[in-house]
Design an enzyme around this catalytic site. Structure first.
Site, short mmCIF file in Angstrom:
data_model
loop_
_atom_site.label_atom_id
_atom_site.label_comp_id
_atom_site.label_asym_id
_atom_site.label_seq_id
_atom_site.Cartn_x
_atom_site.Cartn_y
_atom_site.Cartn_z
N LYS A 1 0.70 -1.35 -0.05
CA LYS A 1 0.13 -0.02 -0.05
C LYS A 1 0.83 1.16 0.03
O LYS A 1 0.46 2.12 -0.67
CB LYS A 1 -0.97 0.08 1.22
CG LYS A 1 -1.83 -1.08 1.32
CD LYS A 1 -2.70 -1.28 2.50
CE LYS A 1 -1.87 -1.45 3.70
NZ LYS A 1 -1.22 -2.87 3.82
N GLY B 1 3.19 -0.77 8.81
CA GLY B 1 4.72 -0.59 8.40
C GLY B 1 4.67 -0.66 6.86
O GLY B 1 4.23 -1.66 6.13
#
Ligand code: GDP
Ligand code: IMO
Ligand code: MG
Length: 427
Positions: free
Chosen positions: A16, A40
């Site tokens: 992402k 993360g």
């Protein structure tokens, strides 16, 4: 008023951050709407690698205003260490906006997260230990601390008292831990107030006004669809709504404003922490995916569990998010396999099922039904268009698209910004 949601279609770590960063140059605002520093997101820009946890990945694009929405939980110490780290590397973070309604991860929330996991023993969720679940629990129990509470010492003290009244009983009597001092917590939190002040804003108003002015707003999900508290593999989930609806509640933007929902989909599957994972591999293929894909957690450093692509999950993600597009990532990692199995359905107690079983017991028993697709051995990391891909890689992508129920509009062939094949433009 283009408002795009970009979210994880699997169990997180789909890429992402890279996808958000790629679009960051063309958008005016990038908004985190849920989760916190359990995320993360690794972003690679040229020869620079950034690991972001709490800040939206759009912070690396100079023209873009990064926003932490009301649905996010904010650990102030993490926020400032992340901001400092970026400033030291020459990234301007001054445009950041933080919702006054976002909840704060207090030190006691982090303690409760760790202690609860230890107490669960074998039944643990495998959380990131960042205090995410306990902070959302306080929010729902109406004993949470919000960013705006830091500007009223009396309210803050009362709220910390209310939260610790019960927690200290549990910590001392049940978990055999020391009680947490109210004054100490209040003092620590007040210490952040002045530093936070320049960033605090009515982000709901800012974002809605931006949309009225035809600005482009990108909502960046943390975690993924199968980690959603409502739609994921409960209880092995995170405590927020990474799915598309979460963007509306977590940023205060109505569903009629959302124009596109992009699911980030890894060309295989990974998961961190406990919970069911039908296509998980325990053999050398799983080890190879982990090694070639660099599948190690950015937040906790844990090895990610790896398995083949699961089309049942992808179809489910299309449905619960109303996906308009997929961004398929890490196709390059599959280079070199002669054949690539893809899970097209499950077998549950001897019966073939095409859709994600509604019952948790069925899902725990689900065995993958594989179809095997021919692989490719050519290096694809330099491919710039779909036609540059070897025929078998093209067919793999087309097969995934057909099974998953939404068009694949971009393909990642490497971690870098430019290692992407754009098929349909997102904006
Ligand atoms: P996120 O949490 O969804 O942002 O994903 P992570 O950053 O945790 O994990 C994705 C990893 O894959 C990161 O190290 C990215 O740099 C890397 N990555 C993203 N897209 C691609 C791709 O298309 N190919 C390869 N080889 N790596 C990618
Ligand atoms: P990004 O945004 C993968 C997992 C944890 C654990 C469960 C609950 O990088 O995709 P939590 O600390 O949230 O209460 O843990 O959720 N988890 C993630 N797994 N990627 C993430 O974020 C995750 N954030 C949480 O491993 O199983
Ligand atoms: Mg990640």
């Amino acid at each position: 008023m283009p408002a795009l949601v970009l979210l994880g279609a699997q169990w997180g770590d789909e890429g992402k951050g890279k996808a958000t960063d790629l679009l960051g140059g063309s958008v005016d605002y990038v908004v985190r709407y849920q989760g916190g520093n359990n995320a993360g997101h690794t972003v690679v820009v040229g020869d620079q690698k950034y690991a972001l946890h709490l800040l939206p990945s759009g912070i690396l694009s100079p023209g873009c205003t990064p926003v932490i929405g009301n649905g996010v939980v904010v650990d102030p110490s993490v926020l400032f260490s992340e901001l400092n780290g970026l400033n030291e590397r020459g990234v301007d973070t001054s445009k950041l906006l933080i919702s006054g309604n976002a909840h704060i991860i207090t030190p006691y929330n982090v303690t409760v997260d760790k202690v609860t996991e230890r107490f669960l023993g074998k039944r643990k969720i495998g959380t990131t230990g960042r205090g995410i679940g306990p902070t959302y629990a306080d929010k729902i129990n109406r004993v949470g601390i919000r960013v705006q509470d830091l500007y009223d010492e009396s309210i803050l003290t009362q709220k910390v008292e209310a939260a610790l009244d019960v927690k200290n009983q549990i910590l001392t009597k049940l978990y055999n831990r020391r009680a947490i001092a109210i004054d100490q917590v209040v003092e620590e939190l007040l210490g952040y107030a002045d530093k936070l002040a320049p960033y605090v804003a009515d982000t709901v108003l800012v974002l809605n006004q931006a949309l009225e002015q035809d600005k482009v707003v990108l909502f960046e999900g943390g975690q993924g669809t199968l980690l959603d508290i409502d739609h994921g593999t409960y209880p092995f989930v995170t405590s927020s709504n990474p799915t598309a609806g979460g963007a509306c509640t977590g940023a205060g933007v109505g569903p009629t404003k959302i124009s596109r929902v992009i699911g980030i989909l890894k060309a295989y599957t990974t998961r961190v922490g406990s919970g069911p994972f039908p296509t998980e591999l325990f053999d050398e293929d799983g080890e190879a995916l982990r090694r070639i894909g660099g599948e190690r957690g950015v937040t906790t450093g844990r090895d990610r569990r790896c398995g083949w692509f699961d089309a049942v999950i992808a179809r489910y993600a299309t449905r619960v998010n109303g996906l308009t597009d997929f961004f398929l990532t890490k196709l390059d990692v599959l280079t070199g396999w002669e054949e690539i199995p893809v899970c097209v359905a499950y077998e549950v107690d001897g019966k073939r099922v095409e859709e994600l079983p509604y019952s948790q017991s069925d899902f725990h028993h689900a065995k993958p039904v594989y179809e095997t697709l021919p692989g490719w051995s050519e290096d694809i990391t330099k491919a710039k268009s779909f036609s540059d891909l070897p025929k078998n890689a093209q067919n793999y992508v087309k097969a995934l698209e057909e099974m998953s129920g939404a068009p694949i509009s971009a393909i990642g062939v490497g971690p870098g910004r430019d290692e992407t094949i754009e098929i349909n433009s997102f904006i």
